[in-house]
Motif scaffolding. Sequence first.
Motif, mmCIF file in Angstrom:
data_model
loop_
_atom_site.group_PDB
_atom_site.id
_atom_site.type_symbol
_atom_site.label_atom_id
_atom_site.label_comp_id
_atom_site.label_asym_id
_atom_site.label_seq_id
_atom_site.Cartn_x
_atom_site.Cartn_y
_atom_site.Cartn_z
ATOM 1 N N ILE A 50 57.607 -47.173 -9.183
ATOM 2 C CA ILE A 50 58.114 -45.908 -8.651
ATOM 3 C C ILE A 50 57.084 -44.785 -8.720
ATOM 4 C CG2 ILE A 50 59.861 -44.109 -8.975
ATOM 5 C CD1 ILE A 50 61.815 -46.261 -9.801
ATOM 6 N N LEU A 51 56.461 -44.588 -9.887
ATOM 7 C CA LEU A 51 55.534 -43.466 -10.049
ATOM 8 C C LEU A 51 54.373 -43.478 -9.063
ATOM 9 C CD1 LEU A 51 55.342 -42.854 -13.914
ATOM 10 C CD2 LEU A 51 56.460 -41.479 -12.158
ATOM 11 N N PRO A 52 53.741 -44.631 -8.768
ATOM 12 C CA PRO A 52 52.652 -44.609 -7.778
ATOM 13 C C PRO A 52 53.086 -44.065 -6.418
ATOM 14 C CG PRO A 52 52.606 -46.660 -9.015
ATOM 15 C CD PRO A 52 53.865 -45.962 -9.397
ATOM 16 N N HIS A 53 54.334 -44.280 -6.038
ATOM 17 C CA HIS A 53 54.824 -43.750 -4.773
ATOM 18 C C HIS A 53 55.252 -42.289 -4.903
ATOM 19 C CE1 HIS A 53 55.120 -48.106 -4.113
ATOM 20 N NE2 HIS A 53 55.063 -47.826 -2.822
ATOM 21 N N LEU A 54 55.625 -41.882 -6.100
ATOM 22 C CA LEU A 54 56.074 -40.507 -6.306
ATOM 23 C C LEU A 54 54.925 -39.508 -6.397
ATOM 24 C CD1 LEU A 54 59.049 -40.544 -8.865
ATOM 25 C CD2 LEU A 54 59.078 -39.782 -6.501
ATOM 26 N N LYS A 55 53.783 -39.923 -6.933
ATOM 27 C CA LYS A 55 52.696 -38.983 -7.222
ATOM 28 C C LYS A 55 52.283 -38.144 -6.023
ATOM 29 C CE LYS A 55 50.691 -41.457 -11.161
ATOM 30 N NZ LYS A 55 49.522 -42.239 -11.662
ATOM 31 N N PRO A 56 52.000 -38.728 -4.848
ATOM 32 C CA PRO A 56 51.618 -37.878 -3.707
ATOM 33 C C PRO A 56 52.702 -36.866 -3.335
ATOM 34 C CG PRO A 56 51.171 -40.189 -3.249
ATOM 35 C CD PRO A 56 51.994 -40.155 -4.479
ATOM 36 N N HIS A 57 53.958 -37.288 -3.416
ATOM 37 C CA HIS A 57 55.052 -36.386 -3.084
ATOM 38 C C HIS A 57 55.170 -35.255 -4.109
ATOM 39 C CE1 HIS A 57 56.696 -38.914 0.151
ATOM 40 N NE2 HIS A 57 56.386 -39.947 -0.616
ATOM 41 N N LEU A 58 54.914 -35.549 -5.372
ATOM 42 C CA LEU A 58 54.995 -34.512 -6.400
ATOM 43 C C LEU A 58 53.873 -33.497 -6.257
ATOM 44 C CD1 LEU A 58 55.998 -36.607 -9.560
ATOM 45 C CD2 LEU A 58 57.460 -35.301 -8.011
#
Length: 339
Positions: free
Chosen positions: A201-209
């Motif tokens: 989950i986090l690898p996909h969330l980082k750019p959005h964050l």
Amino acid sequence: MRLRTYQRTKISLGILLVLLIASILYDYIGPEDYRSMLDQLYDNNGNVLENPPYPPSKEYILGTDRDGRDNLLLILDGLKYTIAAVLIVSLARVALGAAMGIITETWAPFIKPFVQAFFLPFQYIPLLLLAVILMDAVIFTFNEIPVIVKIEYQLIVLFLLGFPAVFFFTADLVKEISTKSYVTSSALLGGSKFHIIKIQILPHLKPHLVLLIVQQVLQTLQILMGLALFQLFLGGRHEEKIYNTHYPKSITNELAGLTGQNFWTLKSAPWVAFSSLGLLLIIFILVIVIKNEIITNMESQTTQSGISVPKIKQRDLEGDAGNITPAKFIPIKQKVLDQ
């Protein structure tokens, strides 16, 4: 995200960092002329030549305000408060909002409807109106509340205004990612929730964050500008005499406050308001440049990832096309009888 593909972002961040450092160093090595108000200008015979605010000149590049204080030095003094407040609020919103969104959607999704009901007013009432209502009693009136307490209270209010949006965005995004096949497969194979969050989950969330932080910076700047027009300055306000008259002024001299307190001088002395407003617009433009480049790179990466898979499959089919012959096909009935 590779940094070498973010040239405009690095340039914009470099400019903002230079402005912040210059504002911080001003307290240590800069002059204090802005604190000593200039009186009227007289000639050798004692006649009044001019009254403040004075227009831009060699001595005062951006002119002076209605008190005769140097606008350039005022901006340098208050810039650090603007940048610090915006960064603190934006980072706190994303950090706590994203963390709560991940935890809620992963371990306690049943809490989400209750949180949504609690923050329901934030969805229908303009954020600026909520900020004015929550800050009016503490900031607007002249009272003896310490400045640091007022700043802390304002930062908490600004944080709460943006927290629901970050929380629900992160929770919805985690829910969407959790439905992907690779996440469900990892869960079926015995992967723990911590492992799924860290690896899937986090690898996909980082750019959005990262993009979310930039968006929160813009939103916080807009709210500060709106509050300043209502004379709700960061840290409160105080009054000082100007030729036996009073007008509210920002204690911290932050950019939005300087713009709000001098907004009514746009007709008579436009350089007073445009000095701080111009720098605010520059900051807005730099942040928007960062935002647009992040969005462009995210879209290009998504497009590339979507096109690469079909191309690979097409090449595999083309490579096998020459080896497909009728002799390699066995009728189903014949195959069953042979067995």
